[in-house]
Design a protein around this motif. Structure first.
Motif, PDB file in Angstrom:
ATOM      1  N   ARG A  73      47.550  38.794  62.091  1.00  0.00           N
ATOM      2  CA  ARG A  73      46.166  38.802  62.569  1.00  0.00           C
ATOM      3  C   ARG A  73      45.085  38.807  61.220  1.00  0.00           C
ATOM      4  O   ARG A  73      44.234  38.420  61.246  1.00  0.00           O
ATOM      5  N   ARG A  74      45.504  39.637  60.178  1.00  0.00           N
ATOM      6  CA  ARG A  74      44.751  39.700  59.054  1.00  0.00           C
ATOM      7  C   ARG A  74      44.622  38.458  58.061  1.00  0.00           C
ATOM      8  O   ARG A  74      43.891  38.409  57.301  1.00  0.00           O
ATOM      9  N   GLY A  75      45.656  37.193  58.576  1.00  0.00           N
ATOM     10  CA  GLY A  75      45.573  36.066  57.789  1.00  0.00           C
ATOM     11  C   GLY A  75      46.425  36.203  56.553  1.00  0.00           C
ATOM     12  O   GLY A  75      46.144  35.519  55.618  1.00  0.00           O
ATOM     13  N   VAL A  76      47.364  37.203  56.338  1.00  0.00           N
ATOM     14  CA  VAL A  76      48.231  37.382  55.337  1.00  0.00           C
ATOM     15  C   VAL A  76      49.075  35.977  55.414  1.00  0.00           C
ATOM     16  O   VAL A  76      49.536  35.454  56.200  1.00  0.00           O
ATOM     17  N   ASP A  77      49.511  35.714  54.096  1.00  0.00           N
ATOM     18  CA  ASP A  77      50.077  34.418  53.962  1.00  0.00           C
ATOM     19  C   ASP A  77      51.640  34.603  54.170  1.00  0.00           C
ATOM     20  O   ASP A  77      52.397  35.000  53.357  1.00  0.00           O
ATOM     21  N   ALA A 102      40.484  31.384  66.402  1.00  0.00           N
ATOM     22  CA  ALA A 102      40.956  30.435  65.914  1.00  0.00           C
ATOM     23  C   ALA A 102      40.889  30.376  64.337  1.00  0.00           C
ATOM     24  O   ALA A 102      40.167  30.642  63.582  1.00  0.00           O
ATOM     25  N   GLY A 103      42.041  29.933  63.625  1.00  0.00           N
ATOM     26  CA  GLY A 103      42.194  29.850  62.186  1.00  0.00           C
ATOM     27  C   GLY A 103      42.585  31.217  61.688  1.00  0.00           C
ATOM     28  O   GLY A 103      42.709  31.279  60.480  1.00  0.00           O
ATOM     29  N   ASP A 104      42.470  32.185  62.194  1.00  0.00           N
ATOM     30  CA  ASP A 104      42.835  33.539  61.407  1.00  0.00           C
ATOM     31  C   ASP A 104      44.245  33.697  61.131  1.00  0.00           C
ATOM     32  O   ASP A 104      44.676  34.123  59.956  1.00  0.00           O
ATOM     33  N   ILE A 105      45.269  33.250  61.919  1.00  0.00           N
ATOM     34  CA  ILE A 105      46.424  33.424  61.820  1.00  0.00           C
ATOM     35  C   ILE A 105      47.319  32.196  61.184  1.00  0.00           C
ATOM     36  O   ILE A 105      47.058  31.261  61.698  1.00  0.00           O
ATOM     37  N   LYS A 106      47.869  32.341  60.212  1.00  0.00           N
ATOM     38  CA  LYS A 106      48.708  31.303  59.311  1.00  0.00           C
ATOM     39  C   LYS A 106      50.241  31.212  59.704  1.00  0.00           C
ATOM     40  O   LYS A 106      50.660  30.148  59.385  1.00  0.00           O
ATOM     41  N   GLY A 108      47.563  39.503  77.975  1.00  0.00           N
ATOM     42  CA  GLY A 108      46.648  39.375  77.082  1.00  0.00           C
ATOM     43  C   GLY A 108      46.983  38.626  75.565  1.00  0.00           C
ATOM     44  O   GLY A 108      46.138  37.950  75.024  1.00  0.00           O
ATOM     45  N   PHE A 109      48.153  38.931  75.311  1.00  0.00           N
ATOM     46  CA  PHE A 109      48.718  38.545  74.066  1.00  0.00           C
ATOM     47  C   PHE A 109      48.683  36.935  73.956  1.00  0.00           C
ATOM     48  O   PHE A 109      48.350  36.286  73.085  1.00  0.00           O
ATOM     49  N   VAL A 110      49.329  36.434  74.837  1.00  0.00           N
ATOM     50  CA  VAL A 110      49.529  35.006  74.983  1.00  0.00           C
ATOM     51  C   VAL A 110      48.143  34.324  75.089  1.00  0.00           C
ATOM     52  O   VAL A 110      47.940  33.511  74.410  1.00  0.00           O
ATOM     53  N   SER A 111      47.182  34.864  75.680  1.00  0.00           N
ATOM     54  CA  SER A 111      45.982  34.396  75.861  1.00  0.00           C
ATOM     55  C   SER A 111      45.248  34.381  74.272  1.00  0.00           C
ATOM     56  O   SER A 111      44.535  33.727  73.959  1.00  0.00           O
ATOM     57  N   GLU A 112      45.554  35.374  73.533  1.00  0.00           N
ATOM     58  CA  GLU A 112      44.867  35.619  72.340  1.00  0.00           C
ATOM     59  C   GLU A 112      45.389  34.699  71.302  1.00  0.00           C
ATOM     60  O   GLU A 112      44.808  34.175  70.604  1.00  0.00           O
ATOM     61  N   MET A 113      46.906  34.608  71.429  1.00  0.00           N
ATOM     62  CA  MET A 113      47.405  33.483  70.620  1.00  0.00           C
ATOM     63  C   MET A 113      47.272  31.982  70.822  1.00  0.00           C
ATOM     64  O   MET A 113      46.819  31.219  70.048  1.00  0.00           O
ATOM     65  N   THR A 114      46.921  31.802  72.220  1.00  0.00           N
ATOM     66  CA  THR A 114      46.485  30.446  72.462  1.00  0.00           C
ATOM     67  C   THR A 114      44.850  30.134  71.961  1.00  0.00           C
ATOM     68  O   THR A 114      44.737  29.091  71.400  1.00  0.00           O
ATOM     69  N   THR A 115      44.048  31.176  72.147  1.00  0.00           N
ATOM     70  CA  THR A 115      42.839  31.066  71.527  1.00  0.00           C
ATOM     71  C   THR A 115      42.995  30.744  70.233  1.00  0.00           C
ATOM     72  O   THR A 115      42.129  30.213  69.672  1.00  0.00           O
ATOM     73  N   ALA A 116      43.804  31.374  69.521  1.00  0.00           N
ATOM     74  CA  ALA A 116      43.937  31.483  67.854  1.00  0.00           C
ATOM     75  C   ALA A 116      44.482  30.175  67.353  1.00  0.00           C
ATOM     76  O   ALA A 116      44.742  30.052  66.143  1.00  0.00           O
ATOM     77  N   GLY A 117      45.170  29.478  68.317  1.00  0.00           N
ATOM     78  CA  GLY A 117      45.827  28.327  68.311  1.00  0.00           C
ATOM     79  C   GLY A 117      47.288  28.393  67.437  1.00  0.00           C
ATOM     80  O   GLY A 117      47.644  27.791  66.468  1.00  0.00           O
ATOM     81  N   VAL A 118      47.766  29.337  67.918  1.00  0.00           N
ATOM     82  CA  VAL A 118      49.085  29.896  67.084  1.00  0.00           C
ATOM     83  C   VAL A 118      50.214  29.289  67.653  1.00  0.00           C
ATOM     84  O   VAL A 118      50.534  29.176  68.812  1.00  0.00           O
ATOM     85  N   ASP A 119      51.407  29.000  66.803  1.00  0.00           N
ATOM     86  CA  ASP A 119      52.356  28.512  67.164  1.00  0.00           C
ATOM     87  C   ASP A 119      53.488  29.605  67.629  1.00  0.00           C
ATOM     88  O   ASP A 119      53.906  30.508  66.784  1.00  0.00           O
TER      89      ASP A 119
END
Length: 257
Positions: A149-153, A172-176, A197-208
Protein backbone atom coordinates in the motif's frame (compact mmCIF):
# COMPACT_ATOMS: atom_id res chain seq x y z
CA UNK A 1 -0.34 -37.90 -0.78
CA UNK A 2 3.34 -38.66 -1.17
CA UNK A 3 4.07 -35.03 -2.08
CA UNK A 4 2.06 -33.74 0.87
CA UNK A 5 3.88 -36.05 3.25
CA UNK A 6 7.24 -34.83 1.98
CA UNK A 7 6.10 -31.21 2.29
CA UNK A 8 5.12 -31.66 5.94
CA UNK A 9 8.31 -33.59 6.65
CA UNK A 10 10.40 -30.65 5.45
CA UNK A 11 8.40 -28.23 7.54
CA UNK A 12 8.70 -30.26 10.74
CA UNK A 13 12.30 -31.37 10.37
CA UNK A 14 13.52 -27.87 9.62
CA UNK A 15 17.13 -27.14 8.84
CA UNK A 16 18.39 -30.72 8.95
CA UNK A 17 16.24 -31.56 5.91
CA UNK A 18 18.01 -28.88 3.88
CA UNK A 19 21.49 -28.91 5.38
CA UNK A 20 23.15 -30.40 2.31
CA UNK A 21 22.01 -27.59 -0.02
CA UNK A 22 20.91 -24.54 1.95
CA UNK A 23 23.31 -21.94 3.32
CA UNK A 24 21.93 -20.15 6.38
CA UNK A 25 23.49 -16.86 7.45
CA UNK A 26 22.54 -14.60 10.35
CA UNK A 27 22.56 -10.99 9.14
CA UNK A 28 22.49 -7.61 10.87
CA UNK A 29 20.39 -4.78 9.50
CA UNK A 30 22.04 -1.34 9.43
CA UNK A 31 21.42 1.52 11.87
CA UNK A 32 20.57 -0.77 14.77
CA UNK A 33 17.35 -1.94 13.12
CA UNK A 34 17.81 -5.54 14.18
CA UNK A 35 18.58 -8.85 12.56
CA UNK A 36 17.44 -11.42 10.04
CA UNK A 37 18.43 -14.73 8.51
CA UNK A 38 19.45 -15.18 4.87
CA UNK A 39 18.92 -18.49 3.08
CA UNK A 40 20.72 -19.37 -0.17
CA UNK A 41 20.68 -22.53 -2.24
CA UNK A 42 24.26 -23.55 -2.96
CA UNK A 43 23.15 -25.20 -6.23
CA UNK A 44 21.68 -21.96 -7.56
CA UNK A 45 23.55 -20.79 -10.66
CA UNK A 46 21.38 -18.05 -12.17
CA UNK A 47 19.87 -14.97 -10.46
CA UNK A 48 16.41 -15.69 -9.10
CA UNK A 49 13.73 -13.93 -7.11
CA UNK A 50 14.53 -12.59 -3.68
CA UNK A 51 11.87 -13.01 -1.00
CA UNK A 52 11.42 -11.14 2.27
CA UNK A 53 9.67 -13.35 4.83
CA UNK A 54 7.80 -11.72 7.73
CA UNK A 55 6.87 -13.84 10.71
CA UNK A 56 3.64 -14.39 12.66
CA UNK A 57 2.95 -12.45 15.85
CA UNK A 58 5.11 -14.98 17.73
CA UNK A 59 8.27 -13.46 16.28
CA UNK A 60 11.05 -14.83 14.10
CA UNK A 61 10.75 -18.38 15.37
CA UNK A 62 11.57 -21.73 13.80
CA UNK A 63 8.34 -21.80 11.80
CA UNK A 64 9.20 -18.56 9.99
CA UNK A 65 12.76 -19.75 9.44
CA UNK A 66 11.49 -23.02 7.99
CA UNK A 67 9.36 -21.15 5.49
CA UNK A 68 12.42 -19.22 4.34
CA UNK A 69 14.37 -22.49 4.03
CA UNK A 70 11.59 -23.92 1.91
CA UNK A 71 11.83 -20.94 -0.42
CA UNK A 72 15.59 -21.44 -0.73
CA UNK A 73 14.99 -25.12 -1.47
CA UNK A 74 12.79 -23.99 -4.36
CA UNK A 75 15.66 -21.88 -5.75
CA UNK A 76 14.82 -18.45 -4.33
CA UNK A 77 16.96 -16.25 -2.07
CA UNK A 78 15.01 -15.74 1.16
CA UNK A 79 15.55 -13.25 3.94
CA UNK A 80 13.54 -13.80 7.10
CA UNK A 81 13.51 -10.42 8.82
CA UNK A 82 12.85 -9.86 12.52
CA UNK A 83 10.15 -7.18 12.61
CA UNK A 84 10.52 -6.99 16.38
CA UNK A 85 14.16 -6.14 15.85
CA UNK A 86 15.59 -7.66 19.01
CA UNK A 87 15.11 -11.41 18.65
CA UNK A 88 11.96 -11.52 20.76
CA UNK A 89 10.06 -14.77 20.34
CA UNK A 90 6.83 -15.46 22.22
CA UNK A 91 5.29 -18.76 23.28
CA UNK A 92 2.29 -17.19 25.05
CA UNK A 93 -0.37 -15.08 23.30
CA UNK A 94 -0.03 -12.29 25.88
CA UNK A 95 3.64 -11.87 25.04
CA UNK A 96 2.96 -12.12 21.31
CA UNK A 97 0.32 -9.40 21.60
CA UNK A 98 2.69 -7.16 23.54
CA UNK A 99 5.51 -7.64 21.02
CA UNK A 100 3.19 -6.98 18.09
CA UNK A 101 1.63 -3.87 19.62
CA UNK A 102 5.06 -2.47 20.44
CA UNK A 103 6.15 -2.95 16.82
CA UNK A 104 2.96 -1.45 15.41
CA UNK A 105 3.43 1.59 17.65
CA UNK A 106 6.61 2.38 15.69
CA UNK A 107 5.53 2.16 12.04
CA UNK A 108 8.48 4.19 10.78
CA UNK A 109 10.91 1.73 12.35
CA UNK A 110 9.01 -1.21 10.85
CA UNK A 111 9.13 0.45 7.45
CA UNK A 112 12.86 1.03 7.87
CA UNK A 113 13.43 -2.63 8.78
CA UNK A 114 11.53 -3.77 5.73
CA UNK A 115 13.41 -1.39 3.44
CA UNK A 116 16.74 -2.47 4.93
CA UNK A 117 15.85 -6.08 4.19
CA UNK A 118 14.85 -5.17 0.63
CA UNK A 119 18.11 -3.33 0.04
CA UNK A 120 20.06 -6.26 1.45
CA UNK A 121 18.42 -8.61 -1.04
CA UNK A 122 19.10 -6.21 -3.90
CA UNK A 123 22.81 -6.40 -3.11
CA UNK A 124 22.93 -10.19 -3.45
CA UNK A 125 24.43 -11.30 -6.76
CA UNK A 126 22.11 -14.32 -6.75
CA UNK A 127 19.02 -12.04 -6.77
CA UNK A 128 17.24 -10.69 -9.82
CA UNK A 129 16.67 -7.06 -8.83
CA UNK A 130 13.40 -6.92 -10.76
CA UNK A 131 11.94 -9.84 -8.81
CA UNK A 132 11.79 -8.88 -5.14
CA UNK A 133 8.79 -10.37 -3.36
CA UNK A 134 7.54 -10.26 0.21
CA UNK A 135 5.43 -12.85 2.00
CA UNK A 136 4.00 -12.82 5.49
CA UNK A 137 2.01 -14.96 7.88
CA UNK A 138 -0.63 -13.62 10.29
CA UNK A 139 0.95 -10.36 11.57
CA UNK A 140 3.47 -10.65 8.75
CA UNK A 141 0.72 -10.83 6.16
CA UNK A 142 -0.60 -7.47 7.29
CA UNK A 143 2.95 -6.07 7.24
CA UNK A 144 3.66 -7.01 3.63
CA UNK A 145 0.26 -5.78 2.45
CA UNK A 146 0.88 -2.43 4.08
CA UNK A 147 4.28 -2.22 2.40
CA UNK A 148 2.50 -2.73 -0.91
CA UNK A 149 0.00 0.00 0.00
CA UNK A 150 2.94 2.32 0.65
CA UNK A 151 4.04 1.82 -2.94
CA UNK A 152 7.25 -0.03 -2.13
CA UNK A 153 8.94 -1.32 -5.27
CA UNK A 154 8.08 -5.03 -5.13
CA UNK A 155 7.20 -7.55 -7.80
CA UNK A 156 4.56 -9.07 -5.56
CA UNK A 157 3.36 -9.63 -2.01
CA UNK A 158 1.60 -12.64 -0.52
CA UNK A 159 -0.37 -12.76 2.72
CA UNK A 160 -1.29 -16.01 4.47
CA UNK A 161 -4.04 -15.75 7.10
CA UNK A 162 -3.10 -12.11 7.62
CA UNK A 163 -5.31 -9.18 8.54
CA UNK A 164 -6.64 -7.41 5.44
CA UNK A 165 -8.07 -4.24 6.95
CA UNK A 166 -6.47 -0.81 6.90
CA UNK A 167 -7.17 2.78 7.95
CA UNK A 168 -5.45 4.01 4.78
CA UNK A 169 -6.86 2.10 1.81
CA UNK A 170 -4.90 2.15 -1.42
CA UNK A 171 -6.01 4.33 -4.29
CA UNK A 172 -5.51 3.87 -8.01
CA UNK A 173 -1.81 3.70 -8.83
CA UNK A 174 -0.61 3.34 -5.23
CA UNK A 175 0.32 -0.33 -5.40
CA UNK A 176 3.06 -1.47 -7.76
CA UNK A 177 3.05 -5.12 -6.72
CA UNK A 178 0.72 -7.91 -7.69
CA UNK A 179 -1.01 -9.42 -4.66
CA UNK A 180 -1.77 -12.96 -3.47
CA UNK A 181 -3.99 -13.49 -0.43
CA UNK A 182 -4.83 -16.84 1.17
CA UNK A 183 -7.43 -16.77 3.92
CA UNK A 184 -9.77 -19.14 5.77
CA UNK A 185 -13.53 -18.58 5.62
CA UNK A 186 -13.85 -19.76 9.22
CA UNK A 187 -11.20 -17.35 10.50
CA UNK A 188 -12.85 -14.95 13.00
CA UNK A 189 -9.75 -12.73 12.90
CA UNK A 190 -10.31 -12.09 9.19
CA UNK A 191 -14.12 -11.99 8.88
CA UNK A 192 -16.01 -12.03 5.60
CA UNK A 193 -16.71 -8.30 5.64
CA UNK A 194 -12.98 -7.61 5.93
CA UNK A 195 -12.29 -9.82 2.93
CA UNK A 196 -15.06 -8.10 0.95
CA UNK A 197 -13.68 -4.68 1.84
CA UNK A 198 -10.19 -5.74 0.84
CA UNK A 199 -11.33 -7.00 -2.55
CA UNK A 200 -13.13 -3.70 -3.10
CA UNK A 201 -9.98 -1.79 -2.11
CA UNK A 202 -7.79 -3.78 -4.48
CA UNK A 203 -10.30 -3.37 -7.30
CA UNK A 204 -10.40 0.39 -6.79
CA UNK A 205 -6.60 0.49 -6.75
CA UNK A 206 -6.39 -1.51 -9.99
CA UNK A 207 -4.33 -4.30 -8.42
CA UNK A 208 -3.61 -7.70 -9.93
CA UNK A 209 -5.21 -9.68 -7.08
CA UNK A 210 -5.33 -13.43 -6.59
CA UNK A 211 -7.52 -14.50 -3.68
CA UNK A 212 -7.77 -17.97 -2.16
CA UNK A 213 -10.55 -18.44 0.39
CA UNK A 214 -10.79 -21.87 2.00
CA UNK A 215 -14.21 -23.00 3.32
CA UNK A 216 -14.23 -24.16 6.93
CA UNK A 217 -10.57 -23.22 7.45
CA UNK A 218 -9.40 -21.29 10.51
CA UNK A 219 -6.58 -18.89 11.33
CA UNK A 220 -2.94 -20.12 11.11
CA UNK A 221 -3.90 -22.86 8.65
CA UNK A 222 -0.35 -23.05 7.28
CA UNK A 223 1.26 -23.78 10.65
CA UNK A 224 1.36 -27.46 11.72
CA UNK A 225 1.74 -26.33 15.33
CA UNK A 226 -1.55 -24.41 15.29
CA UNK A 227 -3.70 -27.21 16.70
CA UNK A 228 -1.57 -27.61 19.81
CA UNK A 229 -1.56 -23.85 20.43
CA UNK A 230 -5.31 -23.69 19.89
CA UNK A 231 -5.88 -26.40 22.48
CA UNK A 232 -3.47 -24.95 25.03
CA UNK A 233 -4.78 -21.38 24.90
CA UNK A 234 -8.33 -21.94 23.60
CA UNK A 235 -7.70 -19.92 20.45
CA UNK A 236 -9.57 -20.20 17.12
CA UNK A 237 -6.59 -21.64 15.24
CA UNK A 238 -6.23 -24.78 13.18
CA UNK A 239 -3.82 -26.37 10.74
CA UNK A 240 -5.28 -27.48 7.41
CA UNK A 241 -2.99 -29.56 5.21
CA UNK A 242 -5.01 -29.03 2.03
CA UNK A 243 -5.11 -25.24 2.44
CA UNK A 244 -1.43 -25.21 3.38
CA UNK A 245 -0.26 -27.11 0.31
CA UNK A 246 -2.69 -25.39 -2.06
CA UNK A 247 -1.65 -21.93 -0.93
CA UNK A 248 2.04 -22.86 -1.17
CA UNK A 249 1.57 -24.12 -4.72
CA UNK A 250 -0.25 -20.87 -5.51
CA UNK A 251 2.74 -18.93 -4.16
CA UNK A 252 5.17 -20.90 -6.34
CA UNK A 253 3.05 -20.11 -9.41
CA UNK A 254 2.68 -16.49 -8.31
CA UNK A 255 6.45 -15.97 -8.18
CA UNK A 256 7.30 -17.80 -11.38
CA UNK A 257 4.56 -16.83 -13.85
Amino acid sequence: MKRLGLFILFLVMGQSAYAAEIIETEVTLPDGLGTGVMYLNEKQKEPSAGVIVVHEWWGLNEYARNRARMLAKEGFVALAVDMYGTGKVATHPKDATAFMEAALAEPEKMNARFEAARQMLLKQQQVDAKRIYAIGYCFGGAVVLNQARRGVDLAGVASFHGSLGTDSPAQAGDIKAKVLVATGQADPMVPAEQVTGFVSEMTTAGVDLRLLSFPGVQHSFTNPGADAVAKRFELPLGYDAHADLTSWDALMNFMTD
